[in-house]
Design an enzyme around this catalytic site. Structure first.
Site, PDB file in Angstrom:
ATOM      1  N   GLY A 119       0.273  -5.053   1.781  1.00  0.00           N
ATOM      2  CA  GLY A 119      -1.116  -5.355   1.000  1.00  0.00           C
ATOM      3  C   GLY A 119      -0.769  -6.216  -0.314  1.00  0.00           C
ATOM      4  O   GLY A 119      -1.711  -6.743  -0.749  1.00  0.00           O
TER       5      GLY A 119
ATOM      6  N   HIS B 267       0.684  -1.102   0.079  1.00  0.00           N
ATOM      7  CA  HIS B 267       0.167  -0.008   0.104  1.00  0.00           C
ATOM      8  C   HIS B 267       0.939   1.153   0.007  1.00  0.00           C
ATOM      9  O   HIS B 267       1.989   1.216   0.710  1.00  0.00           O
ATOM     10  CB  HIS B 267      -0.816   0.031   1.217  1.00  0.00           C
TER      11      HIS B 267
ATOM     12  N   TYR C 288      -5.439  -4.016   9.867  1.00  0.00           N
ATOM     13  CA  TYR C 288      -5.955  -4.773   8.851  1.00  0.00           C
ATOM     14  C   TYR C 288      -7.376  -5.107   8.830  1.00  0.00           C
ATOM     15  O   TYR C 288      -7.915  -5.393   9.939  1.00  0.00           O
ATOM     16  CB  TYR C 288      -5.036  -5.890   8.476  1.00  0.00           C
TER      17      TYR C 288
HETATM   18  C1  LCV Z   1       5.049   4.711   0.130  1.00  0.00           C
HETATM   19  C2  LCV Z   1       7.374   3.897  -0.132  1.00  0.00           C
HETATM   20  C3  LCV Z   1       6.906   2.523   0.092  1.00  0.00           C
HETATM   21  C4  LCV Z   1       5.358   2.392   0.567  1.00  0.00           C
HETATM   22  N1  LCV Z   1       4.743   3.502   0.397  1.00  0.00           N
HETATM   23  O1  LCV Z   1      14.200   1.684  -0.778  1.00  0.00           O
HETATM   24  O2  LCV Z   1       0.088  -4.252   5.038  1.00  0.00           O
HETATM   25  S1  LCV Z   1      -0.076  -3.112   5.824  1.00  0.00           S
HETATM   26  O3  LCV Z   1      -1.357  -2.910   6.497  1.00  0.00           O
HETATM   27  O4  LCV Z   1       1.084  -2.554   6.350  1.00  0.00           O
HETATM   28  C5  LCV Z   1      -0.587  -2.115   4.293  1.00  0.00           C
HETATM   29  C6  LCV Z   1      -1.222  -0.838   5.149  1.00  0.00           C
HETATM   30  C7  LCV Z   1       0.557  -1.702   3.528  1.00  0.00           C
HETATM   31  O5  LCV Z   1       0.726  -2.420   2.464  1.00  0.00           O
HETATM   32  O6  LCV Z   1       1.657  -0.855   4.033  1.00  0.00           O
HETATM   33  C8  LCV Z   1       2.692  -0.893   3.248  1.00  0.00           C
HETATM   34  C9  LCV Z   1       3.690  -1.799   3.591  1.00  0.00           C
HETATM   35  N2  LCV Z   1       5.048  -1.898   3.004  1.00  0.00           N
HETATM   36  C10 LCV Z   1       6.065  -2.106   3.600  1.00  0.00           C
HETATM   37  O7  LCV Z   1       6.367  -2.033   5.082  1.00  0.00           O
HETATM   38  C11 LCV Z   1       7.525  -1.874   3.070  1.00  0.00           C
HETATM   39  C12 LCV Z   1       8.042  -0.351   3.043  1.00  0.00           C
HETATM   40  N3  LCV Z   1       9.236  -0.305   2.277  1.00  0.00           N
HETATM   41  C13 LCV Z   1      10.497  -0.753   2.562  1.00  0.00           C
HETATM   42  O8  LCV Z   1      10.656  -1.608   3.629  1.00  0.00           O
HETATM   43  C14 LCV Z   1      11.511  -0.471   1.748  1.00  0.00           C
HETATM   44  O9  LCV Z   1      11.166   0.523   0.803  1.00  0.00           O
HETATM   45  C15 LCV Z   1      11.844  -1.631   0.717  1.00  0.00           C
HETATM   46  C16 LCV Z   1      12.460  -2.946   1.635  1.00  0.00           C
HETATM   47  C17 LCV Z   1      10.686  -2.134   0.107  1.00  0.00           C
HETATM   48  C18 LCV Z   1      12.965  -1.310  -0.296  1.00  0.00           C
HETATM   49  O10 LCV Z   1      14.039  -0.711   0.534  1.00  0.00           O
HETATM   50  P1  LCV Z   1      15.173   0.307  -0.537  1.00  0.00           P
HETATM   51  O11 LCV Z   1      16.158   0.528   0.684  1.00  0.00           O
HETATM   52  O12 LCV Z   1      15.401  -0.327  -1.663  1.00  0.00           O
HETATM   53  P2  LCV Z   1      13.766   2.729   0.447  1.00  0.00           P
HETATM   54  O13 LCV Z   1      13.222   2.379   1.542  1.00  0.00           O
HETATM   55  O14 LCV Z   1      14.749   3.768   0.160  1.00  0.00           O
HETATM   56  O15 LCV Z   1      12.482   3.317  -0.478  1.00  0.00           O
HETATM   57  C19 LCV Z   1      12.576   4.030  -1.760  1.00  0.00           C
HETATM   58  C20 LCV Z   1      11.584   5.228  -1.627  1.00  0.00           C
HETATM   59  O16 LCV Z   1      10.201   4.549  -1.654  1.00  0.00           O
HETATM   60  C21 LCV Z   1       9.413   4.780  -0.593  1.00  0.00           C
HETATM   61  C22 LCV Z   1      10.589   5.073   0.643  1.00  0.00           C
HETATM   62  O17 LCV Z   1       9.809   6.014   1.401  1.00  0.00           O
HETATM   63  C23 LCV Z   1      11.497   5.981  -0.199  1.00  0.00           C
HETATM   64  O18 LCV Z   1      10.990   7.187  -0.413  1.00  0.00           O
HETATM   65  P3  LCV Z   1      12.238   8.299  -0.401  1.00  0.00           P
HETATM   66  O19 LCV Z   1      13.034   8.179  -1.344  1.00  0.00           O
HETATM   67  O20 LCV Z   1      11.172   9.686  -0.745  1.00  0.00           O
HETATM   68  O21 LCV Z   1      12.812   8.509   1.104  1.00  0.00           O
HETATM   69  N4  LCV Z   1       8.383   3.742  -0.303  1.00  0.00           N
HETATM   70  C24 LCV Z   1       8.873   2.447  -0.062  1.00  0.00           C
HETATM   71  N5  LCV Z   1       7.827   1.531   0.243  1.00  0.00           N
HETATM   72  N6  LCV Z   1       4.922   1.203   0.634  1.00  0.00           N
HETATM   73  N7  LCV Z   1       6.471   4.974  -0.149  1.00  0.00           N
END
Ligand code: LCV
Length: 259
Positions: A108, A64, A138
């Site tokens: 999600g 999400h 959720y």
């Molecule tokens: C917006 C993002 C996101 C993102 N949204 O790259 O299941 S529930 O209930 O939780 C539901 C509500 C849900 O699905 O929530 C989202 C759950 N997703 C996560 O927990 C994954 C969150 N993301 C991460 O853990 C990392 O981004 C991963 C491991 C996917 C990739 O890591 P990596 O180091 O390669 P960054 O974290 O630097 O992310 C790059 C950019 O994408 C944004 C993040 O904030 C960052 O933005 P900035 O460059 O502006 O800082 N981003 C990542 N995931 N779900 N934005």
């Protein structure tokens, strides 16, 4: 199409999530493009649809779009939330939808992938169900989908730890149909898709709907439904919910206080 690419030939549709800048986060706009693609696939008589990310993706979808989670006391995962719409569109699609997974699948996006009829993944893929990490209550049908697909023990471990699980754990639980070396993945998916295309689309569509209705045949009493919704409201009204989202964007671990 903006955030997804579409291709169809010989009855096999391929939808590629293609917003690498946002790690294929399930934003309203990406989900809208996905659902439009699926509607077009029906019109073009696709006998099977494959949903994938571009070859070599390290992240299939980051889940999400956290920036779209409401922080003003509104339920974050209501019936009309884009994620819910995408899950229902796949569940009701009149032909098999195959998730072809490379990389990591988050939040999600795990439910989106599990709403597909089959999951074929690269052996180095991971799946993380993360509401507890973000503080998100959720929703009922989502938890039911996880429960039906993964079984309660695996779901509890994935939901409570919010950690990435290697795909072999999901293969063992019967959630993922096949996990193969990435260089074999596309051939295996196409092999299965070509087997499906040879069979009766009417029978397959009927079987898919029969299986959907029979597996979802859990009726909730109005009182049970309202009780769960009341429990969920206590969470999305909590300071912990706000903290989970704030911590994500501040790139720090959340400090949940239980209130
Ligand atoms: C917006 C993002 C996101 C993102 N949204 O790259 O299941 S529930 O209930 O939780 C539901 C509500 C849900 O699905 O929530 C989202 C759950 N997703 C996560 O927990 C994954 C969150 N993301 C991460 O853990 C990392 O981004 C991963 C491991 C996917 C990739 O890591 P990596 O180091 O390669 P960054 O974290 O630097 O992310 C790059 C950019 O994408 C944004 C993040 O904030 C960052 O933005 P900035 O460059 O502006 O800082 N981003 C990542 N995931 N779900 N934005």
């Amino acid at each position: 199409m903006g955030l997804v690419n579409k291709d169809i030939s010989n009855g096999i549709g391929i939808i590629t999530l293609n917003n690498p800048r946002k790690l294929n986060a399930l934003s309203t706009s990406l989900i809208n493009d996905l659902c439009v693609c699926l509607e077009e696939m029906i019109e073009e008589n696709a006998r099977v649809v494959i949903i994938r990310a571009p070859a070599g993706s390290k992240v299939f979808s980051a889940g999400h779009d956290v920036a779209e989670l409401p922080t003003n006391g509104r339920d974050p995962l209501t019936y009309n939330d884009p994620l819910r719409l995408a899950v229902r569109t796949i569940e009701h699609f009149p032909a098999p939808v195959i998730a072809m997974v490379e990389g990591s699948v988050w939040g999600g996006a795990c439910e989106l992938v599990m709403s597909c009829d089959m999951i074929l993944a690269s052996e180095d893929s991971h799946f993380a169900i993360t509401p507890a990490k973000l503080g998100v209550p959720y929703n009922i049908s989502g938890v039911q989908n996880f429960m039906i697909t993964g079984g309660v023990p695996l779901c509890k471990e994935m939901l409570f730890t919010a950690q990435p699980f290697p795909v072999n754990r999901l293969v063992e639980a019967g959630v993922v149909n096949h996990a193969v070396p990435v260089e074999q993945l596309e051939d295996l998916v196409m092999q299965i898709a070509n087997q499906i295309v040879k069979n009766s689309p009417l029978v397959i569509s009927l079987l898919k709907e029969e299986l959907r209705l029979l597996s979802a045949a859990h009726n909730l009493s109005p009182e049970t439904f309202e009780r769960i919704q009341g429990l969920r409201r206590q969470v999305y009204d909590s300071r912990d919910y706000q903290e989970g989202i704030r911590a994500f964007f501040e790139k720090r671990p959340p400090e949940f206080k239980g209130s």
